[in-house]
Scaffold this motif. Sequence first.
Motif, PDB file in Angstrom:
ATOM      1  N   UNK A  36       6.917  14.655  -0.997  1.00  0.00           N
ATOM      2  CA  UNK A  36       7.867  14.021  -0.070  1.00  0.00           C
ATOM      3  C   UNK A  36       9.287  14.426  -0.446  1.00  0.00           C
ATOM      4  N   UNK A  37      10.027  14.954   0.522  1.00  0.00           N
ATOM      5  CA  UNK A  37      11.428  15.334   0.294  1.00  0.00           C
ATOM      6  C   UNK A  37      12.335  14.493   1.185  1.00  0.00           C
TER       7      UNK A  37
ATOM      8  N   UNK B 213       0.839  -1.208   0.000  1.00  0.00           N
ATOM      9  CA  UNK B 213       0.000   0.000   0.000  1.00  0.00           C
ATOM     10  C   UNK B 213       0.869   1.252   0.000  1.00  0.00           C
ATOM     11  N   UNK B 214       1.825   1.271   0.914  1.00  0.00           N
ATOM     12  CA  UNK B 214       2.681   2.452   1.063  1.00  0.00           C
ATOM     13  C   UNK B 214       3.545   2.663  -0.173  1.00  0.00           C
ATOM     14  N   UNK B 215       4.037   1.583  -0.747  1.00  0.00           N
ATOM     15  CA  UNK B 215       4.894   1.719  -1.931  1.00  0.00           C
ATOM     16  C   UNK B 215       4.128   2.368  -3.076  1.00  0.00           C
ATOM     17  N   UNK B 216       2.916   1.927  -3.291  1.00  0.00           N
ATOM     18  CA  UNK B 216       2.115   2.495  -4.384  1.00  0.00           C
ATOM     19  C   UNK B 216       1.763   3.955  -4.088  1.00  0.00           C
ATOM     20  N   UNK B 217       1.276   4.206  -2.879  1.00  0.00           N
ATOM     21  CA  UNK B 217       0.890   5.571  -2.513  1.00  0.00           C
ATOM     22  C   UNK B 217       2.076   6.516  -2.622  1.00  0.00           C
ATOM     23  N   UNK B 218       3.227   6.057  -2.129  1.00  0.00           N
ATOM     24  CA  UNK B 218       4.432   6.892  -2.172  1.00  0.00           C
ATOM     25  C   UNK B 218       4.832   7.223  -3.602  1.00  0.00           C
ATOM     26  N   UNK B 219       4.651   6.277  -4.495  1.00  0.00           N
ATOM     27  CA  UNK B 219       4.954   6.547  -5.898  1.00  0.00           C
ATOM     28  C   UNK B 219       4.215   7.794  -6.373  1.00  0.00           C
ATOM     29  N   UNK B 220       2.926   7.864  -6.045  1.00  0.00           N
ATOM     30  CA  UNK B 220       2.126   9.031  -6.430  1.00  0.00           C
ATOM     31  C   UNK B 220       2.575  10.287  -5.698  1.00  0.00           C
ATOM     32  N   UNK B 221       2.824  10.156  -4.392  1.00  0.00           N
ATOM     33  CA  UNK B 221       3.136  11.342  -3.594  1.00  0.00           C
ATOM     34  C   UNK B 221       4.496  11.919  -3.948  1.00  0.00           C
ATOM     35  N   UNK B 222       5.469  11.047  -4.226  1.00  0.00           N
ATOM     36  CA  UNK B 222       6.802  11.532  -4.604  1.00  0.00           C
ATOM     37  C   UNK B 222       6.726  12.238  -5.953  1.00  0.00           C
ATOM     38  N   UNK B 223       5.955  11.636  -6.856  1.00  0.00           N
ATOM     39  CA  UNK B 223       5.773  12.255  -8.177  1.00  0.00           C
ATOM     40  C   UNK B 223       5.099  13.617  -8.047  1.00  0.00           C
TER      41      UNK B 223
END
Lengths: 143, 131
Positions: free
Chosen positions: A73-74, A59-69
């Motif tokens: 997230x820094x 879940x976190x890996x997928x969500x992070x993909x969107x959020x980093x893009x």
Amino acid sequence: MSGMVEPGWMLSTLVAALAALVAALGLGGGSILLLILTLFCGADQLWAQGLNLLLFVPTALIALGFHIKGGLVQPKTVLPALLPGMGAAALGFFLAAQLGSGLLSKLFAAMLLLLGLRELFAKPAPPSASPSGDPARKEEAGR
Amino acid sequence: MADRTSNHTTAATPPPNRGWIALAGAAAGLLNGLFGAGGGLAAVPLLGKAGLLTKAAHATSIAVILPISLISLGGYLMAGHVAVGDGLRFLPGSLLGAAAGGLLMRKIPPIWLRRIFGGFLIWAAVRMFLR
């Protein structure tokens, strides 16, 4: 999982989707899955907690993909948290093992109550300047 | 010019406070190891105190909690509380929900989500106490 009423594939999918949606929004959705499994399916607290952690990873890996893009997230805001976080996690796990499922579920309930009250009475950021220390409000007020 | 929908830190904002970030990590880690959940609920307000804007705080909490969860998960797996195969039937739903949440992050007004979630938590807490 013994003693537990296993949810079918459809219910599992719906519950997991709801929990993951809320988790991906950074709202602590893991509690939803854990609560439904323990309250409705009779799952053991420690098993449900472990399952929650397990499902959080994809879940976190997928969500992070969107959020980093999206630039949300820094690295410099993540790195200082990692060592204290991992050390505290090891401590927390050790404590969980000492407490056992029964006590742990009561303690978890107490935490949920406090957090629920906080969320329920959360105030939205006002449109104009505010004496509050919320950086989001300062950001809006300062321009 | 302030953009109320902007949730990024910019070059004009001060750098985030490392002390608050470390505390956010510790609080999230403790809850994560102890309950397997709830880390984000502690991390988000503390990241806000560190200087992050609301949605950046929510997104960053996920980035912080992911490696922490791996540590906790390692413990739970080794202790035999859960097995990797137990997650299979929940995995398709998790992946769908994660993608939906990732896409929705920019559009949802946080305050109503928080209130609904808060109501649910209180109901759940009462049920758990009475179990």
